[in-house]
Scaffold this active site. Structure first.
Site, PDB file in Angstrom:
ATOM      1  N   GLU A  24      38.406   5.331   0.263  1.00 28.29           N
ATOM      2  CA  GLU A  24      36.946   5.258   0.480  1.00 28.29           C
ATOM      3  C   GLU A  24      36.182   5.677  -0.776  1.00 28.29           C
ATOM      4  O   GLU A  24      36.725   6.355  -1.654  1.00 28.29           O
ATOM      5  CB  GLU A  24      36.525   6.131   1.665  1.00 28.29           C
ATOM      6  CG  GLU A  24      36.875   7.588   1.499  1.00 28.29           C
ATOM      7  CD  GLU A  24      35.913   8.528   2.210  1.00 28.29           C
ATOM      8  OE1 GLU A  24      34.694   8.263   2.215  1.00 28.29           O
ATOM      9  OE2 GLU A  24      36.388   9.548   2.722  1.00 28.29           O
ATOM     10  N   LYS A 157      36.836  18.461   8.974  1.00 27.77           N
ATOM     11  CA  LYS A 157      36.321  19.682   8.386  1.00 27.77           C
ATOM     12  C   LYS A 157      35.943  20.668   9.461  1.00 27.77           C
ATOM     13  O   LYS A 157      35.372  20.295  10.491  1.00 27.77           O
ATOM     14  CB  LYS A 157      35.062  19.378   7.560  1.00 27.77           C
ATOM     15  CG  LYS A 157      35.355  18.829   6.196  1.00 27.77           C
ATOM     16  CD  LYS A 157      34.126  18.165   5.611  1.00 27.77           C
ATOM     17  CE  LYS A 157      33.795  17.003   6.470  1.00 27.77           C
ATOM     18  NZ  LYS A 157      33.128  15.889   5.911  1.00 27.77           N
TER      19      LYS A 157
HETATM   20  N1  PSU Z   1      35.136  14.364   4.274  1.00 28.33           N
HETATM   21  C1  PSU Z   1      35.138  14.800   2.987  1.00 28.33           C
HETATM   22  N2  PSU Z   1      34.268  14.285   2.104  1.00 28.33           N
HETATM   23  C2  PSU Z   1      33.410  13.307   2.472  1.00 28.33           C
HETATM   24  C3  PSU Z   1      33.439  12.809   3.814  1.00 28.33           C
HETATM   25  C4  PSU Z   1      34.305  13.383   4.671  1.00 28.33           C
HETATM   26  O1  PSU Z   1      35.892  15.683   2.630  1.00 28.33           O
HETATM   27  O2  PSU Z   1      32.653  12.871   1.620  1.00 28.33           O
HETATM   28  C5  PSU Z   1      32.567  11.662   4.175  1.00 28.33           C
HETATM   29  C6  PSU Z   1      33.453  10.502   4.645  1.00 28.33           C
HETATM   30  O3  PSU Z   1      33.062   9.353   3.937  1.00 28.33           O
HETATM   31  C7  PSU Z   1      33.118  10.356   6.112  1.00 28.33           C
HETATM   32  C8  PSU Z   1      31.684  10.805   6.110  1.00 28.33           C
HETATM   33  O4  PSU Z   1      33.283   9.061   6.581  1.00 28.33           O
HETATM   34  O5  PSU Z   1      31.680  11.929   5.232  1.00 28.33           O
HETATM   35  C9  PSU Z   1      31.166  11.174   7.473  1.00 28.33           C
HETATM   36  O6  PSU Z   1      29.788  11.328   7.393  1.00 28.33           O
HETATM   37  P1  PSU Z   1      28.899  11.331   8.748  1.00 28.33           P
HETATM   38  O7  PSU Z   1      29.263  12.618   9.420  1.00 28.33           O
HETATM   39  O8  PSU Z   1      27.477  11.286   8.290  1.00 28.33           O
HETATM   40  O9  PSU Z   1      29.351  10.143   9.531  1.00 28.33           O
END
Ligand code: PSU
Ligand code: MN
Length: 303
Positions: A24, A157
């Site tokens: 990604e 996380k």
């Molecule tokens: N986990 C990480 N770094 C990130 C993300 C997740 O350690 O940058 C990013 C991923 O791209 C994931 C996104 O899909 O955060 C999720 O964001 P949201 O909660 O806004 O969907």
């Protein structure tokens, strides 16, 4: 309008049945600070190439969803101020000729469309704390409910509501399999309070589950929970202390919606004086290497 553009390297590997792993770009654009993010993007690709696996970093550049980036593309996801693009943003970026860094959801969606079956990330998005009021749940979950790709992550996380995230994964009938663990990991830490129903020891066993999943006609993703090695994890006491500070700061700053995750990650890196960043990089490298082995096992099984 161009639907998808595969790099020649990726399209040749897929045609030949060689292993390919999607990566990604949101983790590069929004999840890691500059300039370490650029080094990380190159390093993730190199880890795969060293295994004979073709990397397919995914991003939308000038309206075109790209599966596999050239050197200029990798530089752009690290250095340009790109929008954070989830699945719902894709048609808007495409119609406007705009660019975006793809989340797990958008990367999974595009990679699966291209025929890629294995994807490595750091942590999956999930259900946010307080979601019963805010309704903030990552589209990573709802997208994986309808997207046939195996995602290797170090769990979610600990800034999220891990229990609620696991419940959602169950509701969506997304298999969650621990690799070498029966405890769901929490990103920077090897463990969480949550146990898993299923665990396997080898990438071959994951490939076997993927085959059986296909044979049953299932179209969901599969989540592989791949904990960081014990010697690399963050000190749990420091982790707990810094997270508490980060939540207080986000609350005080009034951060909401999709800005919450990048805010917390950035704050945590600062407040831990970079320690969380080293752990983040280690777990991501570990996921990429594991995804490479799963893709290799998958390619071998299909040959
Ligand atoms: N986990 C990480 N770094 C990130 C993300 C997740 O350690 O940058 C990013 C991923 O791209 C994931 C996104 O899909 O955060 C999720 O964001 P949201 O909660 O806004 O969907
Ligand atoms: Mn959200």
């Amino acid at each position: 309008m161009t639907a998808l553009q595969l790099s020649s390297e990726v399209s040749e590997a897929l045609d030949a049945g060689r292993p390919v792993v999607a990566l990604e770009s949101t983790i590069i654009s929004h999840g890691l600070p500059r300039p370490r993010n650029y080094e990380a993007a190159l390093e993730f690709e190199a880890i795969l190439r060293d295994q004979g696996v073709t990397p397919a970093t995914v991003a939308v550049l000038d309206g075109v969803p790209r599966i596999g980036l050239d050197a200029v593309g990798v530089r752009r996801i690290a250095e340009d101020d790109l929008a954070k693009a989830s699945v719902r943003d894709l048609p808007i970026l495409a119609a406007r000729g705009a660019s975006g860094a793809t989340t797990v959801a958008a990367t999974a969606h595009l990679a699966a469309k291209a025929g890629i079956r294995v994807f490595a990330t750091g942590g999956l998005g999930g259900v946010h704390r307080g979601a019963s009021e805010s309704f903030d749940e990552s589209a990573d979950l709802s997208t994986l409910a309808v997207t046939p790709i195996t995602v290797v992550s170090a769990g979610v996380k600990s800034v999220l509501d891990i229990g609620a995230t696991l419940e959602r994964l169950e509701t969506y009938s997304i298999p969650v399999v621990g690799l070498g663990t029966s405890i769901f990991p929490s990103f920077w830490l090897r463990e969480s309070e949550h146990t898993l129903d299923w665990s396997v020891e080898t990438p071959d066993e994951i490939a076997a589950i993927m085959s059986a999943h296909d044979a049953l006609g299932h179209r969901q993703g599969i989540v592989v929970a791949n904990p960081i090695p014990a010697h690399q994890q963050w000190d749990p006491a420091e982790h707990d202390r810094v997270l508490a500070q980060a939540f207080a700061a986000a609350h005080d700053a009034g951060v909401r919606g999709k800005a919450v995750t990048p805010f917390l990650l950035g704050y945590i890196v600062e407040a831990s004086h970079g320690r969380s960043l080293e752990v983040n990089l280690d777990l991501a490298r570990n996921n990429v290497a594991t995804a490479g082995r799963i893709a290799t096992a998958w390619a071998r099984r299909r040959a």
